[in-house]
Design a protein around this motif. Structure first.
Motif, PDB file in Angstrom:
ATOM      1  N   VAL A 198      53.401  34.841  50.238  1.00 28.56           N
ATOM      2  CA  VAL A 198      52.642  33.674  49.790  1.00 28.56           C
ATOM      3  C   VAL A 198      53.594  32.548  49.392  1.00 28.56           C
ATOM      4  O   VAL A 198      53.325  31.359  49.619  1.00 28.56           O
ATOM      5  CB  VAL A 198      51.721  34.049  48.616  1.00 28.56           C
ATOM      6  CG1 VAL A 198      51.117  32.810  47.975  1.00 28.56           C
ATOM      7  CG2 VAL A 198      50.617  34.992  49.084  1.00 28.56           C
ATOM      8  N   ARG A 207      54.641  38.784  39.095  1.00 30.56           N
ATOM      9  CA  ARG A 207      53.377  38.797  39.835  1.00 30.56           C
ATOM     10  C   ARG A 207      53.396  39.883  40.899  1.00 30.56           C
ATOM     11  O   ARG A 207      53.041  39.655  42.060  1.00 30.56           O
ATOM     12  CB  ARG A 207      53.172  37.433  40.477  1.00 30.56           C
ATOM     13  CG  ARG A 207      51.780  37.143  41.007  1.00 30.56           C
ATOM     14  CD  ARG A 207      50.805  36.709  39.943  1.00 30.56           C
ATOM     15  NE  ARG A 207      50.061  37.789  39.351  1.00 30.56           N
ATOM     16  CZ  ARG A 207      49.062  37.622  38.488  1.00 30.56           C
ATOM     17  NH1 ARG A 207      48.710  36.415  38.098  1.00 30.56           N
ATOM     18  NH2 ARG A 207      48.426  38.658  37.991  1.00 30.56           N
ATOM     19  N   ARG A 225      48.323  41.642  43.573  1.00 30.19           N
ATOM     20  CA  ARG A 225      47.547  41.386  44.781  1.00 30.19           C
ATOM     21  C   ARG A 225      47.789  39.979  45.333  1.00 30.19           C
ATOM     22  O   ARG A 225      48.309  39.102  44.645  1.00 30.19           O
ATOM     23  CB  ARG A 225      46.063  41.591  44.478  1.00 30.19           C
ATOM     24  CG  ARG A 225      45.719  43.020  44.113  1.00 30.19           C
ATOM     25  CD  ARG A 225      44.288  43.143  43.618  1.00 30.19           C
ATOM     26  NE  ARG A 225      44.060  42.380  42.394  1.00 30.19           N
ATOM     27  CZ  ARG A 225      42.936  42.388  41.703  1.00 30.19           C
ATOM     28  NH1 ARG A 225      41.918  43.109  42.119  1.00 30.19           N
ATOM     29  NH2 ARG A 225      42.814  41.665  40.595  1.00 30.19           N
ATOM     30  N   ILE A 226      47.369  39.800  46.579  1.00 31.24           N
ATOM     31  CA  ILE A 226      47.559  38.513  47.250  1.00 31.24           C
ATOM     32  C   ILE A 226      46.814  37.399  46.510  1.00 31.24           C
ATOM     33  O   ILE A 226      47.373  36.330  46.234  1.00 31.24           O
ATOM     34  CB  ILE A 226      47.082  38.585  48.712  1.00 31.24           C
ATOM     35  CG1 ILE A 226      47.912  39.604  49.490  1.00 31.24           C
ATOM     36  CG2 ILE A 226      47.155  37.219  49.380  1.00 31.24           C
ATOM     37  CD1 ILE A 226      47.353  39.937  50.864  1.00 31.24           C
ATOM     38  N   MET A 258      48.492  36.188  43.378  1.00 30.49           N
ATOM     39  CA  MET A 258      49.628  35.293  43.623  1.00 30.49           C
ATOM     40  C   MET A 258      49.148  33.891  43.979  1.00 30.49           C
ATOM     41  O   MET A 258      49.685  32.889  43.485  1.00 30.49           O
ATOM     42  CB  MET A 258      50.507  35.850  44.742  1.00 30.49           C
ATOM     43  CG  MET A 258      51.749  34.994  45.033  1.00 30.49           C
ATOM     44  SD  MET A 258      52.941  35.010  43.681  1.00 30.49           S
ATOM     45  CE  MET A 258      53.820  36.543  44.070  1.00 30.49           C
ATOM     46  N   ILE A 259      48.123  33.810  44.831  1.00 27.24           N
ATOM     47  CA  ILE A 259      47.650  32.489  45.254  1.00 27.24           C
ATOM     48  C   ILE A 259      47.136  31.682  44.071  1.00 27.24           C
ATOM     49  O   ILE A 259      47.466  30.498  43.918  1.00 27.24           O
ATOM     50  CB  ILE A 259      46.567  32.624  46.337  1.00 27.24           C
ATOM     51  CG1 ILE A 259      47.172  33.214  47.617  1.00 27.24           C
ATOM     52  CG2 ILE A 259      45.942  31.254  46.643  1.00 27.24           C
ATOM     53  CD1 ILE A 259      46.150  33.540  48.684  1.00 27.24           C
ATOM     54  N   LEU A 305      49.908  37.595  57.214  1.00 27.22           N
ATOM     55  CA  LEU A 305      49.199  36.884  56.165  1.00 27.22           C
ATOM     56  C   LEU A 305      49.415  35.382  56.280  1.00 27.22           C
ATOM     57  O   LEU A 305      48.472  34.595  56.139  1.00 27.22           O
ATOM     58  CB  LEU A 305      49.673  37.379  54.795  1.00 27.22           C
ATOM     59  CG  LEU A 305      49.173  36.592  53.580  1.00 27.22           C
ATOM     60  CD1 LEU A 305      47.660  36.651  53.469  1.00 27.22           C
ATOM     61  CD2 LEU A 305      49.842  37.099  52.307  1.00 27.22           C
ATOM     62  N   ALA A 348      57.501  39.846  43.005  1.00 24.21           N
ATOM     63  CA  ALA A 348      56.277  39.982  43.787  1.00 24.21           C
ATOM     64  C   ALA A 348      56.121  41.402  44.293  1.00 24.21           C
ATOM     65  O   ALA A 348      57.015  42.245  44.150  1.00 24.21           O
ATOM     66  CB  ALA A 348      56.284  39.002  44.951  1.00 24.21           C
ATOM     67  N   ASN A 362      52.186  40.498  48.620  1.00 24.31           N
ATOM     68  CA  ASN A 362      51.950  39.092  48.273  1.00 24.31           C
ATOM     69  C   ASN A 362      53.206  38.231  48.242  1.00 24.31           C
ATOM     70  O   ASN A 362      53.137  37.043  47.945  1.00 24.31           O
ATOM     71  CB  ASN A 362      51.198  38.986  46.934  1.00 24.31           C
ATOM     72  CG  ASN A 362      52.039  39.390  45.732  1.00 24.31           C
ATOM     73  OD1 ASN A 362      53.243  39.606  45.826  1.00 24.31           O
ATOM     74  ND2 ASN A 362      51.398  39.517  44.583  1.00 24.31           N
ATOM     75  N   SER A 393      41.287  37.008  49.378  1.00 21.86           N
ATOM     76  CA  SER A 393      42.414  36.089  49.271  1.00 21.86           C
ATOM     77  C   SER A 393      42.261  34.886  50.199  1.00 21.86           C
ATOM     78  O   SER A 393      42.792  33.806  49.912  1.00 21.86           O
ATOM     79  CB  SER A 393      43.722  36.822  49.582  1.00 21.86           C
ATOM     80  OG  SER A 393      43.698  37.384  50.883  1.00 21.86           O
TER      81      SER A 393
END
Length: 399
Positions: A103, A67, A70-71, A74-75, A307, A96, A100, A326
């Motif tokens: 996270v 992954r 982008r953030i 990942m979420i 973040l 990652a 991101n 995000s």
């Protein structure tokens, strides 16, 4: 306690595709070229591939989930990551990106997070060397709808016995197994859920909704931010007991929304809920816009931090109002009702998953073409389902 329950989105305004016929034609040619390119590349790799591949062998397995993007990506993957990491005899690591990786900082299902900067070749080469040394048994391709050259090359370079990914992308013959695919308009979480059955026979019974874990310190820090702003806001709102986070960070120019529209939404919300405490969140480069909105509304501005701190502030809100960034997915993963404004055509695939609030679309591919009326109505509906002074703390704290 949060009294909000999932509700269907309101009827959307008529929508239109603003691309010209030439733009649509060129996009179709681009997609066809990409599909052909990946089939050729995968065919070359298949001819030269000498790795023993097949079904899972008994015993513990080391899994790498890719992954490095982008953030938000990942979420939305966190529920799937947790399901795979919770499979019997499985040790899960995640590859990652620098943006991101945090996270997953408190996610108990992940043993280790490797960080890769895809824009630097030296980092890519070093990462591949490190990952090969780990001798993973399984590598999971995180791109269920469209393949990525970088991800594909990483998948192959790692040398894992099994490669899990979805069918229909021109890569079936180099995957083991290739899982079924869904219609492209399906939600991204549903696409990602197809990666779980090779690890979990009970996959169909699992809730794969995104989920974030905050530490106790992160939750306490977010509470301090809201409480520090409360005394100032009580000069405007005497009983500031319901927290509304207004995130104005756009990320892309297409998701920019005018300050006047945000102000109209805040005014409508305050008229309906006199107990409202409003806090504005922005990216560092959008501070001027946040100050403009604060001047129009009297709202406070959340401090710009990491973040993780931004996600915690969203998690301590009662409702979040935001364009599709995000923060929308983070709030949803923390159990907060979200009013999420998306661009034309994005709601079905990228709206907040199983929302407690409401997703809605602009009538075009520019968010500024969405007037404040529909978002205001959606926010009022969501606020009407949220009890004031509800218990704080959406996430499961860890120490």
């Amino acid at each position: 306690m949060n009294s909000a329950v999932p509700q269907p989105a309101s009827a959307a305004a008529p929508r239109r595709d603003t691309r010209s016929p030439l733009q649509r034609l060129l996009k179709g040619i681009e997609l066809a070229w990409r599909r052909g390119f990946f089939r050729v590349l995968a065919g070359i790799i298949w001819l030269s591939d000498r790795l023993p591949r097949g079904p899972r062998v008994p015993g513990p397995q080391r899994v790498l989930f890719l992954r490095p993007d982008r953030i938000g990506d990942m979420i939305v993957s966190t529920g799937v990551i947790r399901a795979i990491g919770g499979a019997p005899d499985t040790v899960l690591d995640v590859l990652a990106a620098p943006g991101n990786a945090t996270v997953l900082a408190a996610e108990p299902a992940v043993r280790r997070v490797h960080v890769l900067n895809r824009r630097r070749f030296a980092d890519l080469r070093a990462a591949v060397r490190t990952l090969r040394h780990e001798r993973y048994d399984v590598v999971v391709d995180c791109m269920p709808t469209a393949p990525s050259v970088t991800i594909l090359l990483i998948v192959l370079a790692i040398g894992a016995r099994r490669r899990v990914g979805t069918r229909g992308r021109g890569l079936d013959h180099i995957l083991s197994p290739a899982t079924p695919s869904l219609p492209l308009e399906s939600h991204i979480v549903d696409h990602l859920s197809l990666l779980v059955p090779p690890f979990r026979p009970d996959a169909a019974t699992l809730d794969l909704s995104p989920v974030l874990v905050l530490t106790s310190d992160e939750q306490a820090g977010a509470e301090q931010v809201w409480e520090a702003d409360k005394s100032r806001q009580m000069q405007i709102t005497k009983n500031a007991s319901t927290r509304l986070l207004v995130n104005i960070s756009a990320g892309k120019a297409a998701r920019w929304w005018p300050a006047s529209s945000y102000a109209a939404v805040v005014a409508a919300a305050r008229n309906a809920r006199p107990d409202l405490q409003v806090l504005i969140m922005c990216a560092p480069n959008e501070r001027d816009r946040a100050e403009e909105l604060a001047e129009l509304t009297g709202a406070g501005i959340a401090p710009t931090g990491s973040l993780r701190s931004a996600m915690a502030i969203a998690g301590a809100a009662d409702v979040v109002f935001t364009p599709d960034t995000s923060i929308a997915h983070a709030a949803g993963a923390l159990g907060v009702p979200v009013v999420d404004m998306l661009l034309f055509g994005k709601e079905s695939g990228w709206g907040v998953y199983r929302p407690l609030g409401e997703n809605m679309e602009s009538p075009t591919d520019q968010l500024q073409d969405l007037g404040p009326e529909q978002p205001s109505a959606a926010l009022l509906r969501v606020l009407s389902r949220v009890a004031p002074q509800r218990a704080r703390g959406h996430a499961t704290p860890v120490t």
